[in-house]
Design a protein around this motif. Sequence first.
Motif, PDB file in Angstrom:
ATOM      1  N   UNK A  96       0.809  -1.224   0.000  1.00  0.00           N
ATOM      2  CA  UNK A  96       0.000   0.000   0.000  1.00  0.00           C
ATOM      3  C   UNK A  96       0.840   1.270   0.000  1.00  0.00           C
ATOM      4  N   UNK A  97       2.161   1.142  -0.090  1.00  0.00           N
ATOM      5  CA  UNK A  97       3.034   2.319  -0.019  1.00  0.00           C
ATOM      6  C   UNK A  97       2.739   3.365  -1.092  1.00  0.00           C
ATOM      7  N   UNK A  98       2.452   2.999  -2.352  1.00  0.00           N
ATOM      8  CA  UNK A  98       2.211   4.046  -3.353  1.00  0.00           C
ATOM      9  C   UNK A  98       1.064   4.982  -3.002  1.00  0.00           C
ATOM     10  N   UNK A  99      -0.029   4.435  -2.471  1.00  0.00           N
ATOM     11  CA  UNK A  99      -1.153   5.290  -2.074  1.00  0.00           C
ATOM     12  C   UNK A  99      -0.884   5.995  -0.747  1.00  0.00           C
ATOM     13  N   UNK A 100      -0.281   5.281   0.193  1.00  0.00           N
ATOM     14  CA  UNK A 100      -0.011   5.888   1.514  1.00  0.00           C
ATOM     15  C   UNK A 100       0.935   7.077   1.379  1.00  0.00           C
ATOM     16  N   UNK A 101       2.002   6.921   0.599  1.00  0.00           N
ATOM     17  CA  UNK A 101       2.953   8.015   0.428  1.00  0.00           C
ATOM     18  C   UNK A 101       2.339   9.110  -0.447  1.00  0.00           C
ATOM     19  N   UNK A 102       1.484   8.712  -1.376  1.00  0.00           N
ATOM     20  CA  UNK A 102       0.745   9.703  -2.146  1.00  0.00           C
ATOM     21  C   UNK A 102      -0.096  10.598  -1.255  1.00  0.00           C
ATOM     22  N   UNK A 103      -0.698  10.004  -0.233  1.00  0.00           N
ATOM     23  CA  UNK A 103      -1.496  10.799   0.700  1.00  0.00           C
ATOM     24  C   UNK A 103      -0.631  11.722   1.544  1.00  0.00           C
ATOM     25  N   UNK A 104       0.642  11.405   1.710  1.00  0.00           N
ATOM     26  CA  UNK A 104       1.550  12.310   2.422  1.00  0.00           C
ATOM     27  C   UNK A 104       1.929  13.507   1.544  1.00  0.00           C
ATOM     28  N   UNK A 105       2.039  13.268   0.245  1.00  0.00           N
ATOM     29  CA  UNK A 105       2.357  14.356  -0.684  1.00  0.00           C
ATOM     30  C   UNK A 105       1.139  15.244  -0.913  1.00  0.00           C
ATOM     31  N   UNK A 106      -0.036  14.661  -0.841  1.00  0.00           N
ATOM     32  CA  UNK A 106      -1.270  15.375  -1.189  1.00  0.00           C
ATOM     33  C   UNK A 106      -1.399  16.758  -0.542  1.00  0.00           C
ATOM     34  N   UNK A 107      -1.157  16.920   0.776  1.00  0.00           N
ATOM     35  CA  UNK A 107      -1.309  18.264   1.356  1.00  0.00           C
ATOM     36  C   UNK A 107      -0.338  19.292   0.774  1.00  0.00           C
ATOM     37  N   UNK A 108       0.803  18.833   0.269  1.00  0.00           N
ATOM     38  CA  UNK A 108       1.794  19.751  -0.291  1.00  0.00           C
ATOM     39  C   UNK A 108       1.376  20.265  -1.663  1.00  0.00           C
TER      40      UNK A 108
END
Length: 422
Positions: A96-108
């Motif tokens: 699930x890392x691609x979506x999880x890390x995507x959600x970390x980038x999302x606010x930026x």
Amino acid sequence: MSEPSTYDPRTTGLGPDNALAPGPGGTALAARAAELDRADPLAAVRDRFTMDDTVYLDGNSLGALPTGVLPRLSEVVTREWGELRIRSWEESGWWTAPERIGDRIAPLIGAAPGQVVVGDSTSVNVFKALVAAVRMAPHGRDEILVDAATFPTDGYIAQSAARLTGRTVRAVAAAEIAAEAGARTAVALVNHVDYRTGRLHDLRGVTAALHRAGALAVWDLCHSAGALPVSLDADEVDLAVGCTYKYLNGGPGAPAYLYVRRELQPGFDSPLPGWNSHADPFGMAPGYEPADGAARGRIGTPEILSLLALDAALDVWDGVAVSEVRVKSLGLTDFFLDCVAALAPAGSVEVVTPVAHAARGSQVSLSCAGAAEVMRELTARGVVGDFRRPDVLRFGFTPLYTRYADALRAATVLAAVLEGTA
């Protein structure tokens, strides 16, 4: 961006056409730099990076190393790979890392969760986004608009996407895309910040104009994400791509990301369907059925080591507001321009980057004779920027770790080099 410019070229030694005129001298600049650094609310964030005495102004090409990356990678290699092995796909959250890390980038980038997936290169994601956009565009639209000054790969990819989909590519200046979009336009690919000049384009206005024309917008955020506020959701951007090794400090070759607006996800038809984006990836069915949500942007097995290095690198953003980053970015670039104006030989360089805040990213580009040799000499003296043909010196200012004292030293060394080559 909508903030008014407070930068007055009359106070910086900038003459007509951005040519540098004689400045008042640099006697007060050191005191000013020291005061600005003391007042900097982001000053402590520099300690989250591995830095040395080099003035590093190339974070717009490769960000500095965050201190948390090495211990995290050591853990991934020795325990998750070395001990758990295949179990880590589930037990360590690799799958699930691609979506999880995507959600970390999302606010930026101004996105709500569930719309960003990390993986592949920027080029691959540009291809996915463009072809999918053409497939979603209204019937009969046969044109792809491309920013005429785009990073070359974006243009190459657009040409390939056009050949694949039976469309044509028309290169248009970014400032003219809003006016040029019409009934034939399926999609436009635009750079938020010009990689060569540092010019910041109007993401909101261009997107709205494309929508009024019935077209979709794909934005390349490589030189803006992590350096200034981006509001993909609020500005109703359709698709966006970006790399993570510049202002997001993910490391060389770090995977890129793809944003697909939630409303468009059900219709996102990737030209590169892979087992990782299948609704039932382990079903191994001969027919392809796409997954729901951002996972549609995946293709094959995720790049786990580089993904998790990026994950650790994103820790530097804990407690950091992008709005504060933007304030410091403008402060640093303003101050650097002041220093260059005060210290450089009159007429030796020309400012390529727009002076107005609303049109400036987080870099300063200067034009000068013998620019390649000037940059080689700067690097030899401990000031690292980069050179773009034929005559451009690029200095990228990463607010998380660049100090005002660094800006002054860079301008001082640049002036000395220019004096020697005059």
